[in-house]
Design an enzyme around this catalytic site. Sequence first.
Site, PDB file in Angstrom:
ATOM      1  N   ARG A 169       1.540  -0.995  -0.076  1.00 42.60           N
ATOM      2  CA  ARG A 169      -0.231  -0.316   0.057  1.00 42.60           C
ATOM      3  C   ARG A 169       0.900   1.208   0.040  1.00 42.60           C
ATOM      4  O   ARG A 169       2.119   1.402   0.441  1.00 42.60           O
ATOM      5  CB  ARG A 169      -1.098   0.105   1.115  1.00 42.60           C
ATOM      6  CG  ARG A 169      -0.128  -0.063   2.389  1.00 42.60           C
ATOM      7  CD  ARG A 169      -1.473   0.121   3.914  1.00 42.60           C
ATOM      8  NE  ARG A 169      -0.019   0.123   4.877  1.00 42.60           N
ATOM      9  CZ  ARG A 169      -0.216  -0.664   5.716  1.00 42.60           C
ATOM     10  NH1 ARG A 169      -0.304  -2.613   5.177  1.00 42.60           N
ATOM     11  NH2 ARG A 169       0.485  -0.892   6.804  1.00 42.60           N
ATOM     12  N   HIS A 220       8.289   1.490   4.189  1.00 38.58           N
ATOM     13  CA  HIS A 220       8.186   0.280   5.194  1.00 38.58           C
ATOM     14  C   HIS A 220       8.712  -0.481   5.317  1.00 38.58           C
ATOM     15  O   HIS A 220      10.380  -1.006   4.834  1.00 38.58           O
ATOM     16  CB  HIS A 220       7.272  -0.271   4.174  1.00 38.58           C
ATOM     17  CG  HIS A 220       5.172  -0.322   3.549  1.00 38.58           C
ATOM     18  ND1 HIS A 220       4.865   0.336   4.393  1.00 38.58           N
ATOM     19  CD2 HIS A 220       4.999   0.363   2.248  1.00 38.58           C
ATOM     20  CE1 HIS A 220       3.727   0.518   4.391  1.00 38.58           C
ATOM     21  NE2 HIS A 220       4.074   0.282   2.899  1.00 38.58           N
ATOM     22  N   GLY A 221       9.129  -1.241   5.840  1.00 40.20           N
ATOM     23  CA  GLY A 221       9.969  -2.265   7.126  1.00 40.20           C
ATOM     24  C   GLY A 221       9.616  -3.130   7.586  1.00 40.20           C
ATOM     25  O   GLY A 221       8.950  -2.999   8.193  1.00 40.20           O
ATOM     26  N   CYS A 276       8.611   0.280  10.227  1.00 39.76           N
ATOM     27  CA  CYS A 276       8.704  -0.375  11.239  1.00 39.76           C
ATOM     28  C   CYS A 276      10.100  -1.166  11.375  1.00 39.76           C
ATOM     29  O   CYS A 276      10.425  -2.308  10.591  1.00 39.76           O
ATOM     30  CB  CYS A 276       7.739  -1.302  11.060  1.00 39.76           C
ATOM     31  SG  CYS A 276       5.925  -0.155  11.854  1.00 39.76           S
TER      32      CYS A 276
END
Length: 475
Positions: A252, A312-313, A354
């Site tokens: 997303r 993101h992560g 994250c």
Amino acid sequence: MKSQGSSSDKNCKVSFRKKLLIIDSDLGVEDVERLKFLCIGLVPNKKLEKSSSASDVFEHLLAEDLLSEGDSFFLAELLYIIGQKKLLQYLNYTEEKVEQLLPIQGKVSLFRNLLYELSQGIDSEDLKNMIFLLNDSLPKTEMTSLSFLALLEKQDKIDEDNLTCLEDLCKMVVPKLLRNIEKYKREKAAQIVTPPVDKEAESLYQGEEELVSQTDIKTFLEALPWAPTYRMNRNHRGLCVIVNNHSFISLRDRRGTHKDAEILKGVFQWLGFTVHTYNDVTKGEMEEVLQKEKCNPAHADGDCFVFCILTHGRGAVYSSDEALIPIREIMSHFTALQCPGLAEKPKLFFIQACQGEKIQLSKSIEADALNPEQAPTSLQDSIPVEADFLLGLATVPGYVSFRHVEEGSWYIQSLCNHLKVLVPREEDILSILTAVNDDVSRRVDKQGTKKQMPQPAFTLRKKLVFPVPLDALSL
């Protein structure tokens, strides 16, 4: 034995009062007025009005439990503010020690500090003009700049939330003082506080891996006032690289990330950095960026290097084509061996991604976490073993970090807001990150169920204090 102890206590009290008397003898009439003004709101006004000497003020501070032999910091704060720093020795304080403790133990409010600062910038001619502008509403008595401001406050013309009258006066008479008012507004808006993390927030990372505990940071900071600082006077501050990934192949979109990129660019440009922003970077493009930035000749004349990643992560970070890149791999390009121009210079990495599994989210809050089945990378494996690195993570290992879809991420917004407020106070980067930790740990989503705790890891050898920019920051 009991009577001997009692006698000893009395002698200590007499000795302490002797020190207060010595301080009193070195303070003049103007100093007494300044002390009384700074104590407004902490000591009853009637008592202050009757005080004609510094010793009178000290007596009231003792009565209000604002001063004792065991805790004389408030008086040290007052002496520091009014410029009587040589008298700190009688309270066993140094100028440096007071500066270190002010953000934590200071009692004089932001508003009171502002009014005092303004009073020092209003000369006799300025005061005369201000009184002329408000002539109809002021008594026909001789006033100093302090008594003038105190009167405006007493007449409810100004307070900590209403500075319109003061702004109008400064705009007409002393425009340069408007910068002090703007600085106050920024600091008040940021509402910087640094009490201990509450138990609910602590439960988020209890039992999880912590490379640097809050106790470690406190111990380190206590030792830092006597440590050297990194050089910050070369030809330019350095480069700041921002990798901002919004769109991915199947993951997303990271809505709100543009807010983080914008505020990072604005703040680091304000601090003197040349900012390079890269959007939606694939794994191949990331390698190109790393090669280009590590070989940049500007490093030789720079003081520092900053690298920010917004993506993101999960223990590592995702490229826009969804390849997982270890943080250590990114940081390793800027070691002294790989990038000689940054040898012995501070290298700061801030990661908004994250470090753990995704949780249920509210509509306006998203997590930068993917693939919960994949084990997170150890934080100890992320930071290079050589000196002069700092890694600021949005969250501790095993947990998500939050991003508002319209306002940006909790961590990056807090980091930038604290830089704006605390750099002008000449705070070092670890003190700033500790304040960021406290701020983010206290935030919750609308349901009050989601929290976050950032974590720094560092191999810095010295204090890192950014020079105070000459211009005010407007974002």
